[in-house]
Design a protein around this motif. Sequence first.
Motif, PDB file in Angstrom:
ATOM      1  N   PHE A  71       0.923  -1.153   0.192  1.00 36.85           N
ATOM      2  CA  PHE A  71      -0.156   0.035  -0.160  1.00 36.85           C
ATOM      3  C   PHE A  71       1.335   1.206  -0.226  1.00 36.85           C
ATOM      4  O   PHE A  71       2.558   0.971   0.026  1.00 36.85           O
ATOM      5  CB  PHE A  71      -1.569   0.133   1.125  1.00 36.85           C
ATOM      6  N   THR A  72      -0.192   2.379  -0.289  1.00 44.46           N
ATOM      7  CA  THR A  72       1.009   3.387  -0.246  1.00 44.46           C
ATOM      8  C   THR A  72       0.495   4.539   0.626  1.00 44.46           C
ATOM      9  O   THR A  72      -0.852   4.298   1.398  1.00 44.46           O
ATOM     10  CB  THR A  72       1.458   4.712  -1.161  1.00 44.46           C
ATOM     11  N   ALA A  73       0.892   5.393   1.450  1.00 44.30           N
ATOM     12  CA  ALA A  73       0.556   6.629   1.980  1.00 44.30           C
ATOM     13  C   ALA A  73       1.021   8.128   1.949  1.00 44.30           C
ATOM     14  O   ALA A  73       2.168   7.755   1.360  1.00 44.30           O
ATOM     15  CB  ALA A  73       1.034   5.877   3.533  1.00 44.30           C
ATOM     16  N   ARG A  74       0.631   8.799   1.163  1.00 51.47           N
ATOM     17  CA  ARG A  74       0.387   9.879   0.955  1.00 51.47           C
ATOM     18  C   ARG A  74      -0.135  11.141   1.391  1.00 51.47           C
ATOM     19  O   ARG A  74      -1.692  10.886   1.713  1.00 51.47           O
ATOM     20  CB  ARG A  74       0.492  10.120  -0.229  1.00 51.47           C
ATOM     21  N   VAL A  75       0.254  12.649   1.033  1.00 50.78           N
ATOM     22  CA  VAL A  75      -0.243  13.400   1.054  1.00 50.78           C
ATOM     23  C   VAL A  75      -0.892  14.154   0.234  1.00 50.78           C
ATOM     24  O   VAL A  75       0.178  14.512  -0.603  1.00 50.78           O
ATOM     25  CB  VAL A  75       0.430  14.647   1.641  1.00 50.78           C
ATOM     26  N   ARG A  76      -2.141  14.342  -0.121  1.00 51.76           N
ATOM     27  CA  ARG A  76      -2.488  14.452  -1.311  1.00 51.76           C
ATOM     28  C   ARG A  76      -1.940  16.261  -1.473  1.00 51.76           C
ATOM     29  O   ARG A  76      -1.740  16.410  -0.621  1.00 51.76           O
ATOM     30  CB  ARG A  76      -3.881  14.956  -1.085  1.00 51.76           C
ATOM     31  N   PRO A  77      -2.169  16.724  -2.585  1.00 53.61           N
ATOM     32  CA  PRO A  77      -1.557  17.918  -3.425  1.00 53.61           C
ATOM     33  C   PRO A  77      -1.878  19.168  -2.677  1.00 53.61           C
ATOM     34  O   PRO A  77      -1.702  20.286  -1.799  1.00 53.61           O
ATOM     35  CB  PRO A  77      -0.753  17.741  -4.986  1.00 53.61           C
ATOM     36  N   GLU A  78      -3.089  18.491  -2.583  1.00 54.10           N
ATOM     37  CA  GLU A  78      -3.793  20.148  -2.489  1.00 54.10           C
ATOM     38  C   GLU A  78      -3.942  19.777  -0.468  1.00 54.10           C
ATOM     39  O   GLU A  78      -5.112  20.685   0.290  1.00 54.10           O
ATOM     40  CB  GLU A  78      -5.231  20.331  -2.388  1.00 54.10           C
ATOM     41  N   GLU A  79      -3.502  19.056   0.635  1.00 51.21           N
ATOM     42  CA  GLU A  79      -3.977  18.285   1.974  1.00 51.21           C
ATOM     43  C   GLU A  79      -2.804  18.931   2.658  1.00 51.21           C
ATOM     44  O   GLU A  79      -1.299  19.266   2.151  1.00 51.21           O
ATOM     45  CB  GLU A  79      -4.353  17.290   1.837  1.00 51.21           C
ATOM     46  N   ASP A  80      -2.952  19.507   3.778  1.00 52.20           N
ATOM     47  CA  ASP A  80      -2.032  19.982   3.847  1.00 52.20           C
ATOM     48  C   ASP A  80      -1.238  18.591   5.025  1.00 52.20           C
ATOM     49  O   ASP A  80      -1.858  17.032   4.664  1.00 52.20           O
ATOM     50  CB  ASP A  80      -2.289  19.999   5.929  1.00 52.20           C
ATOM     51  N   ASP A  81      -0.198  18.237   5.574  1.00 58.18           N
ATOM     52  CA  ASP A  81       1.049  17.463   6.125  1.00 58.18           C
ATOM     53  C   ASP A  81      -0.073  16.762   6.953  1.00 58.18           C
ATOM     54  O   ASP A  81       0.948  15.593   6.878  1.00 58.18           O
ATOM     55  CB  ASP A  81       2.108  17.535   5.792  1.00 58.18           C
ATOM     56  N   LYS A  82      -0.802  16.692   8.066  1.00 58.32           N
ATOM     57  CA  LYS A  82      -0.731  16.012   8.800  1.00 58.32           C
ATOM     58  C   LYS A  82      -2.248  15.373   8.489  1.00 58.32           C
ATOM     59  O   LYS A  82      -3.009  14.449   9.331  1.00 58.32           O
ATOM     60  CB  LYS A  82      -1.618  17.722   9.751  1.00 58.32           C
ATOM     61  N   LYS A  83      -2.576  15.264   6.988  1.00 57.19           N
ATOM     62  CA  LYS A  83      -3.088  14.426   6.429  1.00 57.19           C
ATOM     63  C   LYS A  83      -2.899  14.167   5.458  1.00 57.19           C
ATOM     64  O   LYS A  83      -2.157  13.516   4.806  1.00 57.19           O
ATOM     65  CB  LYS A  83      -4.708  14.919   5.550  1.00 57.19           C
ATOM     66  N   LEU A  84      -2.902  12.029   5.732  1.00 56.29           N
ATOM     67  CA  LEU A  84      -2.514  11.059   4.870  1.00 56.29           C
ATOM     68  C   LEU A  84      -3.458  10.119   3.963  1.00 56.29           C
ATOM     69  O   LEU A  84      -4.485  10.284   4.803  1.00 56.29           O
ATOM     70  CB  LEU A  84      -1.545  10.146   6.286  1.00 56.29           C
ATOM     71  N   ARG A  85      -3.546   9.721   2.253  1.00 57.55           N
ATOM     72  CA  ARG A  85      -4.547   9.185   2.503  1.00 57.55           C
ATOM     73  C   ARG A  85      -3.532   7.721   2.160  1.00 57.55           C
ATOM     74  O   ARG A  85      -2.710   7.463   1.210  1.00 57.55           O
ATOM     75  CB  ARG A  85      -4.562   9.824   1.083  1.00 57.55           C
ATOM     76  N   PHE A  86      -4.311   6.549   2.238  1.00 58.88           N
ATOM     77  CA  PHE A  86      -4.112   5.495   2.165  1.00 58.88           C
ATOM     78  C   PHE A  86      -4.751   5.215   0.206  1.00 58.88           C
ATOM     79  O   PHE A  86      -5.563   5.421   0.780  1.00 58.88           O
ATOM     80  CB  PHE A  86      -4.108   3.726   3.003  1.00 58.88           C
ATOM     81  N   GLY A  87      -3.465   4.254  -0.628  1.00 51.21           N
ATOM     82  CA  GLY A  87      -3.889   3.994  -1.835  1.00 51.21           C
ATOM     83  C   GLY A  87      -3.024   2.399  -2.298  1.00 51.21           C
ATOM     84  O   GLY A  87      -2.033   2.300  -1.418  1.00 51.21           O
ATOM     85  N   TYR A  88      -3.705   1.795  -3.051  1.00 51.34           N
ATOM     86  CA  TYR A  88      -2.934   0.848  -3.971  1.00 51.34           C
ATOM     87  C   TYR A  88      -2.870  -0.623  -3.101  1.00 51.34           C
ATOM     88  O   TYR A  88      -1.961  -0.839  -2.897  1.00 51.34           O
ATOM     89  CB  TYR A  88      -1.641   0.962  -4.408  1.00 51.34           C
ATOM     90  N   VAL A  89      -3.924  -0.297  -2.100  1.00 53.55           N
ATOM     91  CA  VAL A  89      -3.930  -1.583  -0.808  1.00 53.55           C
ATOM     92  C   VAL A  89      -4.954  -2.947  -1.580  1.00 53.55           C
ATOM     93  O   VAL A  89      -5.211  -2.676  -2.199  1.00 53.55           O
ATOM     94  CB  VAL A  89      -5.423  -1.196   0.423  1.00 53.55           C
ATOM     95  N   ILE A  90      -3.470  -3.859  -1.329  1.00 56.13           N
ATOM     96  CA  ILE A  90      -3.659  -5.134  -1.805  1.00 56.13           C
ATOM     97  C   ILE A  90      -2.764  -6.078  -1.147  1.00 56.13           C
ATOM     98  O   ILE A  90      -1.746  -5.405  -0.627  1.00 56.13           O
ATOM     99  CB  ILE A  90      -3.043  -5.240  -3.780  1.00 56.13           C
ATOM    100  N   VAL A  91      -3.387  -7.238  -0.993  1.00 51.18           N
ATOM    101  CA  VAL A  91      -2.631  -7.846  -0.620  1.00 51.18           C
ATOM    102  C   VAL A  91      -2.938  -9.402  -0.799  1.00 51.18           C
ATOM    103  O   VAL A  91      -3.308  -9.713  -2.031  1.00 51.18           O
ATOM    104  CB  VAL A  91      -4.029  -8.757   1.103  1.00 51.18           C
ATOM    105  N   ASN A  92      -1.729 -10.514  -0.860  1.00 49.88           N
ATOM    106  CA  ASN A  92      -1.777 -11.445  -1.841  1.00 49.88           C
ATOM    107  C   ASN A  92      -2.647 -12.404  -1.546  1.00 49.88           C
ATOM    108  O   ASN A  92      -3.802 -12.703  -0.362  1.00 49.88           O
ATOM    109  CB  ASN A  92      -0.430 -12.215  -0.977  1.00 49.88           C
ATOM    110  N   PRO A  93      -3.548 -12.612  -2.592  1.00 53.74           N
ATOM    111  CA  PRO A  93      -4.788 -13.281  -2.079  1.00 53.74           C
ATOM    112  C   PRO A  93      -4.615 -14.875  -1.742  1.00 53.74           C
ATOM    113  O   PRO A  93      -5.665 -15.078  -1.399  1.00 53.74           O
ATOM    114  CB  PRO A  93      -5.046 -13.881  -4.163  1.00 53.74           C
TER     115      PRO A  93
END
Length: 177
Positions: A71-93
């Motif tokens: 998975f990724t954790a990122r700060v969206r460009p339009e957000e302040d750096d105190k808000k993280l967004r998780f994305g591309y969350v995948i688990v081995n099937p």
Amino acid sequence: MLRLRPFRKNDAKTIITWTNKEEEFYKWSAGILGEYPVTEKRLLEATSGREDNDRYFPFTAFDENGLVGFFTARVRPEEDDKKLRFGYVIVNPSKRGTGYGKQMITLGLKFAFEIYGADSVSLGVFENNKQAYYCYKSVGFEENGVREEYNLCGETWIDIDLEIKKETYYAKEKQHD
């Protein structure tokens, strides 16, 4: 025991094998990685140049037998750096339904709140991905009222935005002590 480490380029070879169906691919990528099937090159492009970026953190989860999730954790460009967004969350099937997804997200939240210092973490999950939805709810994520439509696989999919605040995370942690 599940652990997290920073994503390595070699991990892409394994991660791309975890999606054998178009619908599965779009459930974790939302089409942001392009058309199905995903290639190692596209996954690497999505994570490249980010090693020294203090607003983007790709993680790989692993146990004694190898890679389990990504998975990724990122700060969206339009957000302040105190808000993280998780994305591309995948688990081995082969590991789904065993609690590894919950463990991986919990470790991600530990990073977000205890190491990075975030005030909140959000993520999106499609309505047709009930297993992931309930996994996120089980660690404390709540719907925040934001929904977005995506046109994927010839259908309209509804993305539900979920969020967990630092206070909720720490309250849940205390319950487990």
